[in-house]
Design a protein around this motif. Structure first.
Motif, PDB file in Angstrom:
ATOM      1  N   ASP A  64      53.928  33.707 -20.645  1.00 20.93           N
ATOM      2  CA  ASP A  64      52.788  34.477 -20.173  1.00 20.93           C
ATOM      3  C   ASP A  64      51.826  34.736 -21.314  1.00 20.93           C
ATOM      4  O   ASP A  64      52.008  34.273 -22.428  1.00 20.93           O
ATOM      5  CB  ASP A  64      53.253  35.797 -19.531  1.00 20.93           C
ATOM      6  CG  ASP A  64      54.082  36.634 -20.489  1.00 20.93           C
ATOM      7  OD1 ASP A  64      54.120  36.277 -21.681  1.00 20.93           O
ATOM      8  OD2 ASP A  64      54.655  37.636 -20.034  1.00 20.93           O
TER       9      ASP A  64
ATOM     10  N   ASP B 290      60.411  45.812 -13.786  1.00 24.33           N
ATOM     11  CA  ASP B 290      59.222  46.649 -13.645  1.00 24.33           C
ATOM     12  C   ASP B 290      58.533  46.949 -14.979  1.00 24.33           C
ATOM     13  O   ASP B 290      57.582  47.737 -15.018  1.00 24.33           O
ATOM     14  CB  ASP B 290      59.587  47.974 -12.971  1.00 24.33           C
ATOM     15  CG  ASP B 290      60.005  47.768 -11.521  1.00 24.33           C
ATOM     16  OD1 ASP B 290      59.504  46.822 -10.895  1.00 24.33           O
ATOM     17  OD2 ASP B 290      60.850  48.544 -11.030  1.00 24.33           O
TER      18      ASP B 290
ATOM     19  N   ARG C 118      55.939  46.584 -17.737  1.00 22.38           N
ATOM     20  CA  ARG C 118      54.563  46.071 -17.638  1.00 22.38           C
ATOM     21  C   ARG C 118      53.847  46.276 -18.973  1.00 22.38           C
ATOM     22  O   ARG C 118      54.301  47.016 -19.840  1.00 22.38           O
ATOM     23  CB  ARG C 118      53.810  46.794 -16.522  1.00 22.38           C
ATOM     24  CG  ARG C 118      53.626  48.284 -16.750  1.00 22.38           C
ATOM     25  CD  ARG C 118      52.972  48.947 -15.543  1.00 22.38           C
ATOM     26  NE  ARG C 118      52.613  50.338 -15.802  1.00 22.38           N
ATOM     27  CZ  ARG C 118      53.419  51.371 -15.723  1.00 22.38           C
ATOM     28  NH1 ARG C 118      54.688  51.175 -15.377  1.00 22.38           N
ATOM     29  NH2 ARG C 118      52.999  52.597 -15.970  1.00 22.38           N
ATOM     30  N   HIS C 119      52.711  45.574 -19.104  1.00 22.59           N
ATOM     31  CA  HIS C 119      51.905  45.637 -20.333  1.00 22.59           C
ATOM     32  C   HIS C 119      50.617  46.402 -20.024  1.00 22.59           C
ATOM     33  O   HIS C 119      49.857  46.020 -19.133  1.00 22.59           O
ATOM     34  CB  HIS C 119      51.592  44.231 -20.837  1.00 22.59           C
ATOM     35  CG  HIS C 119      52.817  43.433 -21.155  1.00 22.59           C
ATOM     36  ND1 HIS C 119      53.373  43.403 -22.415  1.00 22.59           N
ATOM     37  CD2 HIS C 119      53.608  42.651 -20.369  1.00 22.59           C
ATOM     38  CE1 HIS C 119      54.452  42.625 -22.400  1.00 22.59           C
ATOM     39  NE2 HIS C 119      54.610  42.161 -21.170  1.00 22.59           N
ATOM     40  N   VAL C 120      50.402  47.466 -20.776  1.00 23.74           N
ATOM     41  CA  VAL C 120      49.224  48.301 -20.581  1.00 23.74           C
ATOM     42  C   VAL C 120      48.588  48.590 -21.940  1.00 23.74           C
ATOM     43  O   VAL C 120      49.212  49.210 -22.804  1.00 23.74           O
ATOM     44  CB  VAL C 120      49.582  49.635 -19.881  1.00 23.74           C
ATOM     45  CG1 VAL C 120      48.341  50.491 -19.708  1.00 23.74           C
ATOM     46  CG2 VAL C 120      50.249  49.385 -18.544  1.00 23.74           C
TER      47      VAL C 120
ATOM     48  N   VAL D   7      54.026  47.895 -24.296  1.00 22.56           N
ATOM     49  CA  VAL D   7      55.010  47.485 -23.302  1.00 22.56           C
ATOM     50  C   VAL D   7      55.602  48.757 -22.716  1.00 22.56           C
ATOM     51  O   VAL D   7      56.290  49.512 -23.399  1.00 22.56           O
ATOM     52  CB  VAL D   7      56.113  46.605 -23.921  1.00 22.56           C
ATOM     53  CG1 VAL D   7      57.100  46.148 -22.854  1.00 22.56           C
ATOM     54  CG2 VAL D   7      55.500  45.407 -24.630  1.00 22.56           C
TER      55      VAL D   7
ATOM     56  N   HIS E  99      57.975  50.811 -20.245  1.00 22.38           N
ATOM     57  CA  HIS E  99      59.236  50.750 -19.488  1.00 22.38           C
ATOM     58  C   HIS E  99      59.201  51.799 -18.381  1.00 22.38           C
ATOM     59  O   HIS E  99      58.674  52.893 -18.576  1.00 22.38           O
ATOM     60  CB  HIS E  99      60.417  51.018 -20.430  1.00 22.38           C
ATOM     61  CG  HIS E  99      61.745  50.676 -19.846  1.00 22.38           C
ATOM     62  ND1 HIS E  99      62.420  51.498 -18.969  1.00 22.38           N
ATOM     63  CD2 HIS E  99      62.539  49.575 -20.001  1.00 22.38           C
ATOM     64  CE1 HIS E  99      63.559  50.939 -18.620  1.00 22.38           C
ATOM     65  NE2 HIS E  99      63.658  49.767 -19.222  1.00 22.38           N
TER      66      HIS E  99
END
Length: 523
Positions: free
Chosen positions: A314, A423, A425-427, A431, A433
């Protein structure tokens, strides 16, 4: 003659009973004198027989008596007893009167169905277990195949006896509940009971004067980036002194632990700072650099378990969480096998029939060869090299077992490591959790929490939705002499928390934040 025969039969019966007792004891009368140490003694699995013998061999001057406690449906177990749950200075011993010391040492046991070989609980109450007694217990407890619970209340354990106890617990195949209340140890090495190989599921450490260092060691035993305890279900640390610093260490241990369901930190001088860290790990939190590195390593290991067909990367440089299914892999494999078989068979189709053979005969032979090769390509031959119907089914089963083993390996990696949570995600370059949603019961009553902590937990409970905490205890109502947190019971945030928790777990009493915990957590 009749009386004489009856007398003889009675003598034979009594002698037979004595021989049976001797056999049950594990020693013949002639061999008994040859036993000089506890190491030579062979345990029979009957505690009433083995315990006095081992104590005598070990040189115990005052041998504790063995008392049998008959389980009744009305009397609560030690883990659910209200006094034991709160960890108050006056403990209640499962139907026994309140005591703080023991005039006459005794070993209390509980059996299943009255069978001598089914001791399921052993309790030491108010007398010292020194190194000699620890050696006796290390010999006898592993012989109790049905032993499930061990309780040592105020047994004045030391670092050495705790280590001996840990080794003994490891040898007990069915021992899962360990209660060590009222045993302050200078080294605070309680963490040794929580190793990766530990099978203990319920551990109680109330009234042990555990401070920051002890909490740090316990937090590291719960989980680190590279290790985690996968068996402990409930941990009761009520009435210690871990403070905010200790609560932060425990919160650190909850980041990657997914086995612990119930945690009690009641009456531990925990303030808003420690509560904030606990609330943080129960909701979404950002992974540290070390955790991100370990996550990428585990992703690579997981992806190596299956062929790399169709697996890309990705935008973050990490391997994606999606893996090709077994059906797609089988389809690709069958396509490759069909194309390769066509290429191999193409030259043979152009071959001319041999001299003396008619065209029909050659065509039949060629067709037979192609059919045979196709069947060999689809299904591997058995061990004997035959391609009959009996050998086709095992070969298919072997292929299914291989694919299922790969799938199981993937599932094991994903379920055992919270870092591979789907679940994640990258914000904004971080990273994130989803947090620890495995913990369902948290007790922080009797600490130093203020309204600030209430607002944090209100936001946490609302964000967890249906999962996560089902029991959150922030105050005590039925024991007035215990310390309360620093907020009024009619506080709006506290009332809102109660209302939300009652919706998540309607069977729990929500009158004052009180929670009954069957695993021994304080309410």
């Amino acid at each position: 003659m009749k009386k004489r025969s009856e007398k003889v039969s009675k003598e034979k019966g009594s002698s037979g009973f004595e021989e049976e007792i001797t056999k049950i004891g594990g020693l013949n009368l002639q061999d008994k004198g040859s036993v000089q140490t506890t190491d030579d003694y062979q345990c029979s699995g009957i505690l009433e027989l083995d315990f006095p013998e081992l104590c005598a061999l070990a040189g115990v001057s005052e041998i504790p008596t063995v008392k049998l406690r008959q389980p009744t449906a009305a009397s609560p177990s030690p883990s659910t007893d209200r006094g034991a749950m709160e960890g108050s200075p006056t403990q209640i011993s499962s139907g026994s009167p309140v005591t703080t010391w023991c005039r006459e040492p005794y070993l209390q046991i509980e059996k299943e169905n009255g069978d001598s070989r089914t001791v399921k609980k052993v309790r030491v109450s108010g007398w010292m277990v020194d190194e000699v007694m620890a050696r006796v217990l290390s010999k006898i407890l592993p012989s109790l195949s049905n032993l499930q619970s061990l309780e040592m209340w105020r047994a004045r354990l030391t670092d050495r006896t705790l280590t001996s106890l840990k080794n003994t617990i490891t040898l007990c195949s069915n021992l899962r509940t360990v209660i060590l209340d009222g045993n302050p140890i200078p080294g605070q090495a309680y963490y040794i009971l929580l190793g990766e190989d530990s099978l203990v599921t319920h551990l109680s450490l109330r009234n042990n004067r555990i401070e920051e260092e002890g909490a740090r060691l316990i937090g590291s035993a719960l989980s680190t980036v590279h290790s985690t305890n996968r068996n402990l279900l409930s941990l009761n640390m009520a009435f210690n002194s871990i403070g905010d610093a200790g609560a932060i260490h425990i919160a650190q241990g909850l980041r990657l632990n997914r086995s612990l369901l119930c945690l009690s930190l009641a009456n531990n001088h925990v303030g808003d700072s420690g509560a904030a860290h606990l609330a943080e790990v129960l909701g979404p939190f950002a992974l540290t650099h070390e955790e991100i590195v370990e996550r990428r390593r585990q992703l690579i290991m997981r992806d190596q378990l299956v062929p790399s067909q169709g697996v890309g990367t990705d935008s973050t440089g990490e391997h994606p969480l999606s893996i090709p299914s077994n059906s797609s892999i089988e389809c690709n494999t069958s396509k490759v096998s069909k194309s390769s078989s066509k290429k191999k068979d193409a030259p043979k189709r152009d071959e001319k029939p041999a001299a003396g053979q008619t065209g029909a005969t050659a065509a039949k032979k060629e067709e037979h060869k192609m059919t045979k090769k196709a069947s060999d390509t689809k299904i591997a031959r058995g061990r004997g090299g035959k391609s009959g119907g009996k050998d086709k089914h095992p070969s298919v089963t072997e292929q299914e077992e291989k694919s299922s083993s790969v799938q199981k390996s993937e599932e094991v990696v994903e379920t055992l490591s919270p870092l591979l949570d789907p679940d994640v995600r990258h914000v904004e370059g971080k990273v994130i959790h989803p947090g620890n949603t495995a913990l369902i019961s948290l007790n922080l009553s009797g600490n130093k929490l203020t309204k600030q902590s209430l607002h944090m937990f209100l936001s946490l409970v609302g964000g967890q939705g249906e999962g996560g905490l089902l029991r959150l205890s922030l105050n005590v109502s039925f024991l007035e002499f215990l310390q309360r947190n620093n907020f009024p019971l009619d506080c709006e945030a506290f009332l809102n928390i109660q209302a939300m928790m009652s919706l998540k777990a309607p069977l729990i009493k929500a009158g004052s934040g009180q929670v009954d915990d069957e695993e021994g957590q304080a309410a």
